[in-house]
Design a protein around this motif. Sequence first.
Motif, PDB file in Angstrom:
ATOM      1  N   CYS A 100      -6.493   5.063   7.911  1.00 34.57           N
ATOM      2  CA  CYS A 100      -5.264   4.857   7.307  1.00 34.57           C
ATOM      3  C   CYS A 100      -4.985   5.604   6.245  1.00 34.57           C
ATOM      4  CB  CYS A 100      -4.900   3.331   7.161  1.00 34.57           C
ATOM      5  SG  CYS A 100      -2.976   3.215   6.747  1.00 34.57           S
ATOM      6  N   SER A 101      -5.405   5.357   5.007  1.00 34.18           N
ATOM      7  CA  SER A 101      -4.989   5.785   3.633  1.00 34.18           C
ATOM      8  C   SER A 101      -5.362   7.187   3.664  1.00 34.18           C
ATOM      9  CB  SER A 101      -5.588   4.892   2.496  1.00 34.18           C
ATOM     10  OG  SER A 101      -6.778   4.980   2.493  1.00 34.18           O
ATOM     11  N   VAL A 102      -6.612   7.380   3.802  1.00 39.98           N
ATOM     12  CA  VAL A 102      -6.913   8.958   3.652  1.00 39.98           C
ATOM     13  C   VAL A 102      -6.361   9.546   4.841  1.00 39.98           C
ATOM     14  CG1 VAL A 102      -9.006  10.323   4.029  1.00 39.98           C
ATOM     15  CG2 VAL A 102      -9.204   8.521   2.671  1.00 39.98           C
ATOM     16  N   GLY A 103      -6.503   9.328   6.048  1.00 40.64           N
ATOM     17  CA  GLY A 103      -5.672   9.935   7.015  1.00 40.64           C
ATOM     18  C   GLY A 103      -3.997  10.392   6.774  1.00 40.64           C
ATOM     19  N   THR A 104      -3.580   8.986   6.155  1.00 40.25           N
ATOM     20  CA  THR A 104      -2.098   9.457   5.972  1.00 40.25           C
ATOM     21  C   THR A 104      -2.005  10.430   4.974  1.00 40.25           C
ATOM     22  OG1 THR A 104      -1.740   6.948   6.752  1.00 40.25           O
ATOM     23  CG2 THR A 104      -0.153   8.092   5.102  1.00 40.25           C
ATOM     24  N   GLY A 105      -2.877  10.300   3.658  1.00 35.63           N
ATOM     25  CA  GLY A 105      -2.449  11.285   2.836  1.00 35.63           C
ATOM     26  C   GLY A 105      -2.836  12.541   3.173  1.00 35.63           C
ATOM     27  N   PHE A 106      -3.786  12.726   3.895  1.00 36.71           N
ATOM     28  CA  PHE A 106      -4.477  14.085   4.442  1.00 36.71           C
ATOM     29  C   PHE A 106      -3.241  14.783   5.351  1.00 36.71           C
ATOM     30  CE2 PHE A 106      -6.249  17.056   7.479  1.00 36.71           C
ATOM     31  CZ  PHE A 106      -7.019  17.816   6.846  1.00 36.71           C
ATOM     32  N   GLY A 154       2.320   7.869  -7.769  1.00 36.61           N
ATOM     33  CA  GLY A 154       1.602   6.635  -7.193  1.00 36.61           C
ATOM     34  C   GLY A 154       0.062   7.001  -6.942  1.00 36.61           C
ATOM     35  N   ALA A 155      -0.882   6.534  -7.867  1.00 38.06           N
ATOM     36  CA  ALA A 155      -2.217   6.838  -7.949  1.00 38.06           C
ATOM     37  C   ALA A 155      -3.137   5.592  -7.317  1.00 38.06           C
ATOM     38  CB  ALA A 155      -2.697   7.591  -9.154  1.00 38.06           C
ATOM     39  N   GLY A 156      -2.664   5.070  -6.224  1.00 37.32           N
ATOM     40  CA  GLY A 156      -3.261   4.195  -5.448  1.00 37.32           C
ATOM     41  C   GLY A 156      -4.116   4.756  -4.431  1.00 37.32           C
ATOM     42  N   GLY A 157      -4.515   4.233  -3.401  1.00 41.54           N
ATOM     43  CA  GLY A 157      -5.205   4.594  -2.314  1.00 41.54           C
ATOM     44  C   GLY A 157      -4.854   5.714  -1.628  1.00 41.54           C
ATOM     45  N   VAL A 158      -3.461   5.584  -1.358  1.00 42.68           N
ATOM     46  CA  VAL A 158      -2.863   6.615  -0.608  1.00 42.68           C
ATOM     47  C   VAL A 158      -2.731   7.931  -1.492  1.00 42.68           C
ATOM     48  CG1 VAL A 158      -0.649   7.423   0.787  1.00 42.68           C
ATOM     49  CG2 VAL A 158      -1.783   5.059   1.135  1.00 42.68           C
ATOM     50  N   MET A 193      -4.217   8.762  -4.124  1.00 38.79           N
ATOM     51  CA  MET A 193      -5.598   9.511  -4.461  1.00 38.79           C
ATOM     52  C   MET A 193      -5.904  10.341  -3.320  1.00 38.79           C
ATOM     53  SD  MET A 193      -6.768   9.021  -7.677  1.00 38.79           S
ATOM     54  CE  MET A 193      -8.516   8.727  -7.381  1.00 38.79           C
ATOM     55  N   SER A 194      -5.679   9.756  -1.859  1.00 40.47           N
ATOM     56  CA  SER A 194      -6.090  10.570  -0.890  1.00 40.47           C
ATOM     57  C   SER A 194      -5.124  11.938  -0.914  1.00 40.47           C
ATOM     58  CB  SER A 194      -5.650   9.778   0.527  1.00 40.47           C
ATOM     59  OG  SER A 194      -6.462   8.485   0.620  1.00 40.47           O
ATOM     60  N   ILE A 195      -3.768  11.615  -1.010  1.00 41.54           N
ATOM     61  CA  ILE A 195      -3.061  12.997  -1.256  1.00 41.54           C
ATOM     62  C   ILE A 195      -3.726  14.161  -2.056  1.00 41.54           C
ATOM     63  CG2 ILE A 195      -0.536  13.770  -1.804  1.00 41.54           C
ATOM     64  CD1 ILE A 195       0.427  10.976  -0.795  1.00 41.54           C
ATOM     65  N   ILE A 196      -4.004  13.468  -3.323  1.00 37.97           N
ATOM     66  CA  ILE A 196      -4.494  14.357  -4.381  1.00 37.97           C
ATOM     67  C   ILE A 196      -5.561  14.991  -3.915  1.00 37.97           C
ATOM     68  CG2 ILE A 196      -5.612  14.321  -6.549  1.00 37.97           C
ATOM     69  CD1 ILE A 196      -3.522  12.037  -7.546  1.00 37.97           C
ATOM     70  N   SER A 197      -6.470  14.236  -3.060  1.00 39.26           N
ATOM     71  CA  SER A 197      -7.708  14.940  -2.662  1.00 39.26           C
ATOM     72  C   SER A 197      -7.484  16.113  -1.650  1.00 39.26           C
ATOM     73  CB  SER A 197      -8.816  14.080  -2.039  1.00 39.26           C
ATOM     74  OG  SER A 197      -9.023  12.964  -2.926  1.00 39.26           O
ATOM     75  N   ALA A 198      -6.392  15.647  -0.890  1.00 37.96           N
ATOM     76  CA  ALA A 198      -6.011  16.769   0.214  1.00 37.96           C
ATOM     77  C   ALA A 198      -5.197  17.667  -0.288  1.00 37.96           C
ATOM     78  CB  ALA A 198      -5.083  15.986   1.112  1.00 37.96           C
ATOM     79  N   ARG A 251      -1.806  -6.497  -6.364  1.00 39.24           N
ATOM     80  CA  ARG A 251      -0.608  -7.077  -6.930  1.00 39.24           C
ATOM     81  C   ARG A 251      -0.422  -6.846  -8.452  1.00 39.24           C
ATOM     82  NH1 ARG A 251      -1.720 -11.724  -3.650  1.00 39.24           N
ATOM     83  NH2 ARG A 251      -0.391 -11.532  -1.691  1.00 39.24           N
ATOM     84  N   ARG A 252      -1.563  -6.800  -9.198  1.00 41.20           N
ATOM     85  CA  ARG A 252      -1.489  -6.482 -10.790  1.00 41.20           C
ATOM     86  C   ARG A 252      -1.837  -5.083 -10.815  1.00 41.20           C
ATOM     87  NH1 ARG A 252      -5.639 -10.909 -10.148  1.00 41.20           N
ATOM     88  NH2 ARG A 252      -7.255  -9.488 -10.272  1.00 41.20           N
ATOM     89  N   GLY A 253      -1.652  -4.291  -9.841  1.00 48.26           N
ATOM     90  CA  GLY A 253      -1.838  -2.872 -10.049  1.00 48.26           C
ATOM     91  C   GLY A 253      -3.322  -2.369 -10.282  1.00 48.26           C
ATOM     92  N   GLU A 254      -4.387  -3.217 -10.026  1.00 48.63           N
ATOM     93  CA  GLU A 254      -5.510  -2.913 -10.330  1.00 48.63           C
ATOM     94  C   GLU A 254      -6.277  -2.262  -9.192  1.00 48.63           C
ATOM     95  OE1 GLU A 254      -6.136  -6.607 -13.514  1.00 48.63           O
ATOM     96  OE2 GLU A 254      -7.277  -6.497 -11.483  1.00 48.63           O
ATOM     97  N   ARG A 255      -7.412  -1.606  -9.220  1.00 50.89           N
ATOM     98  CA  ARG A 255      -8.285  -1.048  -8.215  1.00 50.89           C
ATOM     99  C   ARG A 255      -7.464   0.080  -7.495  1.00 50.89           C
ATOM    100  NH1 ARG A 255     -10.800  -6.288  -5.265  1.00 50.89           N
ATOM    101  NH2 ARG A 255     -11.462  -7.409  -7.109  1.00 50.89           N
ATOM    102  N   THR A 256      -8.265   1.028  -6.848  1.00 53.19           N
ATOM    103  CA  THR A 256      -7.715   2.036  -6.241  1.00 53.19           C
ATOM    104  C   THR A 256      -7.932   1.560  -4.536  1.00 53.19           C
ATOM    105  OG1 THR A 256      -8.740   3.847  -7.810  1.00 53.19           O
ATOM    106  CG2 THR A 256      -8.050   4.394  -5.410  1.00 53.19           C
TER     107      THR A 256
END
Length: 379
Positions: A172-178, A197-201, A203-208, A358-363
Amino acid sequence: MAEQIEVRAAVYRGDADGRLGIERMRLDAPAHGEVRIRVRAAGVCGSDRHVIDGEWRVPMPAVMGHEAAGVIESVGQGVRDLSPGDHVIVAWHQACQRCAECTGGKPWACMRVRSNDSQLPDGTTRWSDVDGAAAWPYLAVGAMSEFIVVPDFAAIKVDDRVPFDVASLIGCSVGTGFGAVANNAEVKPGESAVVVGAGGVGMSIISALKLAGANPIIAVDVSEEKLAEARRAGATHGLLASAELPGEVAELTGGGANAAFEAIGRVQTMQQLPELIRPGGRAVFVGLPPEGQELRLDGLQLAYDGKTIIGSNYGGLVPARDFPRIADAYLAGKLPLDALISDRTGLEGVNEAFDAMRRGERTRTVIVFEDGETDQHAA
């Protein structure tokens, strides 16, 4: 023939506080063309949070989760290309495989897909609770469970060397970002890009983007900590979100980015996205907002400047093609996907994982099912 089994799963029953219960549920044997998977890792995604926070409606009780990787445990009749023991990544967008969109290479545009309604392709479910009442796997996966049943075409075989926690995110997140970078925006080497937005998706976009050769790559977030993580993932610059953001991006890119990506699903940031791109640029909506929210965009600006708005559904992925492609890039050291995982937990930690989100923590938090943890019972 495989039997119905009893498994532990994270289940949402409409609790107003958005809490999931860890329940015993029953899972049928795979039917024709289906496989049963022992889940080894499941990602905790913002799409699940939309459901348990009451922003999206799904049939209930819902077995939550849709990012999954694991091992084939048993197969139904008619399954030819998968066998018990195969390592697989699960695709949650389970297209019909027969319509013009599917046969034309655009399964993400399938108009007959039922997985969005938490139904298998035949419109049914393989899940029930211990009292025999039907239950529904979120997005036809139900990844936050020890076992799941999906169509064989939704289980994509992957190299055994890919760790399960990384493999789950590819679903999901990596595949979507890629896919947003490679399939939707078609970013070329040397093009500039901004990711809101530097959450999971995100960050995946940035890597891609780094893999695609984009430069500069500008990350935007409200958290300095996440911006630091984004730089480690490949961002060349990090900016705090503000009303001055369009001017800051224009200065760094010489007039606006070639491509901008919104990875939150927040109306305010989605509306700002076209202001971050140059004439002829592409603004890609990757994040998904709550149901019923409308956007206000400047139509003259879009038309006069020739700007393109792109809706990204699952990154335009063709899972059978793109999942192995992403896995190969990871194994070659070109996609540092391990860095996207900030926390690992057992199934009992799922509510805390959503609280942290919800607190905006964690990737990205990944639920990991360790060897020997699963207690399988014939029902």
